[in-house]
Scaffold this motif. Sequence first.
Motif, short mmCIF file in Angstrom:
data_model
loop_
_atom_site.label_atom_id
_atom_site.label_comp_id
_atom_site.label_asym_id
_atom_site.label_seq_id
_atom_site.Cartn_x
_atom_site.Cartn_y
_atom_site.Cartn_z
N SER A 381 -43.25 -26.77 28.43
CA SER A 381 -44.20 -27.76 27.76
C SER A 381 -44.75 -26.85 26.61
CB SER A 381 -45.14 -28.51 28.57
OG SER A 381 -44.53 -29.32 29.48
N LEU A 382 -45.31 -25.72 26.97
CA LEU A 382 -45.77 -24.78 26.16
C LEU A 382 -44.98 -24.31 24.94
CD1 LEU A 382 -47.68 -22.27 28.34
CD2 LEU A 382 -48.79 -23.99 27.00
N LEU A 383 -43.75 -24.11 25.37
CA LEU A 383 -42.82 -23.70 24.21
C LEU A 383 -42.65 -24.81 23.07
CD1 LEU A 383 -40.68 -21.86 23.21
CD2 LEU A 383 -39.09 -22.80 24.69
N VAL A 527 -45.17 -18.50 23.76
CA VAL A 527 -46.21 -18.87 22.78
C VAL A 527 -46.51 -17.57 21.78
CG1 VAL A 527 -48.30 -19.69 22.00
CG2 VAL A 527 -47.00 -20.75 23.99
N THR A 528 -47.34 -16.88 22.28
CA THR A 528 -47.39 -15.60 21.42
C THR A 528 -46.65 -14.93 20.84
OG1 THR A 528 -49.64 -15.16 22.94
CG2 THR A 528 -49.40 -13.55 21.42
N GLU A 529 -45.40 -14.58 21.71
CA GLU A 529 -44.10 -13.81 21.29
C GLU A 529 -43.15 -14.81 21.15
OE1 GLU A 529 -43.84 -10.78 24.42
OE2 GLU A 529 -45.77 -9.88 24.13
N ALA A 530 -43.30 -15.86 20.71
CA ALA A 530 -42.23 -16.92 20.71
C ALA A 530 -41.19 -16.32 19.71
CB ALA A 530 -42.59 -18.31 20.44
N THR A 531 -41.53 -16.12 18.40
CA THR A 531 -40.59 -15.78 17.46
C THR A 531 -39.88 -14.63 17.85
OG1 THR A 531 -42.46 -14.63 16.25
CG2 THR A 531 -42.09 -16.71 15.56
N SER A 532 -40.52 -13.48 18.65
CA SER A 532 -39.79 -12.39 18.92
C SER A 532 -38.58 -12.70 20.17
CB SER A 532 -40.83 -11.20 19.57
OG SER A 532 -41.84 -10.89 18.75
#
Length: 716
Positions: A381-383, A527-532
């Motif tokens: 859900s966070l993603l 969330v914080t490192e989603a793009t990585s």
Amino acid sequence: MNKQDMNDHELQQLLQQQPPKPDAAAKSRHLAAAMAAFNEQRQVQENDEETLATPDVATPEKNNSNILQGFLQRLRLTRDTNHHGTNNIMKSTVNDAINNNSFDNRPFWQKPAMISGIAASSLAVVAGLTFMQHLTIDSDQHELAARIAEQAPIEFELAKPAAEAKKAIPEPVIEEVIAMPSAPAPILESPADSFAPEDTNTAIALEKNEARLATVAAAPVAKMSAPVPALQRVAGIEVQPQPVAEFRDRFENVKENTVVAVSENPVSTFSIDVDTASYSFARRMLNNGLLPPKDAVRTEEMINYFDYAYPSPTNRKTPFATYTSVMDSPWKAGNKLIHIGIQGYQLAASEIPQSNLVFLLDVSGSMDEPTKLPLVKQSMSLLLDTLKPDDTISIVVYAGAAGTVLEPTKVKQKSKILAALNNLQAGGSTAGAEGIALAYQLAEANFNSKGVNRIILATDGDFNVGQTGDEALQDFVERKREKGIYLSVLGFGQGNYQDEMMQTLAQNGNGTAAYIDTLSEAQKVLVTEATSNLFPIAKDVKIQVEFNPATVKEYRLIGYETRALNREDFSNDKVDAGEIGAGQRVTAIYEITPAGADSGLLEESRYQKESKPAAGKSSEYAFLRLRYKLPTETKSNLIEKPIGATNNDMKNSLVQQETNFATAVAGFAQLLRGSNYTGDFTYDKVIELAQTNKGNDEYGYRTEFIQLVRKAKIAQ
């Protein structure tokens, strides 16, 4: 013959008579009836007690009283057994003896009433002793049950010495434990077992007969180790211990990198690793008061868990920048540490491509725990909150079989996706291989040639149906990655966590492996490192370091044991290696012994000639080479730079601070692994080095690290 002579004559005749034989058959019948009634009542009491949810101390006393009364009632019938229906007692002889005042002069075997009385009294004494024994056992039983019910769960550290394990268990109980010679302690799969806190109704098996009561005596246990015997005897009672939770976490057995002589092998080659699962798993263990298994600690993942302030590259065509630094080793005087830092290019919001994601979720019975499937739902859900409205989500689940619960759906239909997640329930076996195959089918059917196509597997790794071997799944995943579909793995749970399987899938699926132990960790990873973690900027990234034999005598790569490559693999573009996501950074640390230093561990070669410095290379410790491929390319690119003995890319105080903190983490990981190369380095020195170089700790991860070091010191 006078009266006195007659009395003497009669007395002599009485003395010559044999004692009368009792009516043995009648007496035996009554005694058997008494014992049968006693045993019957006893059995009824035991059956009643088994139905009680909570032991009642008053009930056994009442039942035992009834049993004794019934036994004594039957016993009274035996007092007349020797004379009821018998003509051998010679009543006249007895009466004559009384009349002649000769009663006191007769032997006791000629006193039938006395014999019967003694027999009855003896049986009454036996019955009383039996009653008191059972009463004492019942009292001890219920007292023990109450004490066991109040015990807090006791967790055993892996490989904890027996003396320490005894201290972890309440002393009053341990002092009363007596080993059962007929029930040897089973060998558990891992010594990290603990008493289950849920089961407070401990089953206590009482002796069923006097033959079993006779087995009470046994040698006392001086020390108690983690393996728990099937039966223990406590206060004279057989006790079935509370069920223990099996510790079946599986990690690859890895041997620490050793010291290498530069004269024999000057080149070191390895694949980069951006996984972080090892750190969060170790954190969970330490938060539970236990040291993690040594094989669970991968030093490179501990180091790369943290952000470091390496300057970012500005050109996407060269997706990372490399930095090097040299500092004194804090655990070996005379040695140096070479830091290699790689910083990936950070994508701007406009550069982030569309995503075609397949959530592959394990809903088998092993996931039916609060830190597994419920946490998986929250994490997914966070993603969703980080994705674009036009991104696509599919959900595949597997238990005894695999199935699709959500066809490809746009993120803008968030409520539909959340409803599918919230309806999931755990149960059944684990057909993981079938689930992976179905997930790849969905990803291929909805393939986005201009976007990112990735499967996110959330599981504890316990595959027990279909293809369950690491090699078979590895081959399958390798074939699929060539089609441009990556596989990332999120691990959940403890006690049955199959880390080796996770690493195999992630490494060969061109993805990352993370371990989610809390919702906070899910926030960090998704969330914080989603793009990585979602968007790669380079693949097959390899590092090779060639050491200068004129300036370096020995070297040792700290960590990356599972990522080692052959020297020839570096230039072979067919050999797979690690991926780097947008904005990710990688740190590698070598410990070296400079030439001429007396801090080396290897003996000088008798026949090897000392190398002379090459022209213009006397100030270089080593030469760094880095190969990578862009995500859509098949040919690698090369980056090279020397590592100077004096020149330092990280001269500014901020980057030096980052280097020192990474060194503290590396030292901590080596201490957890029980490294042979840390010298007199201690947890206190780790805390001091980390505290001094904590810097701007925006999310509190470095503060948490210092607390974990303190917990490791206590757990040790």
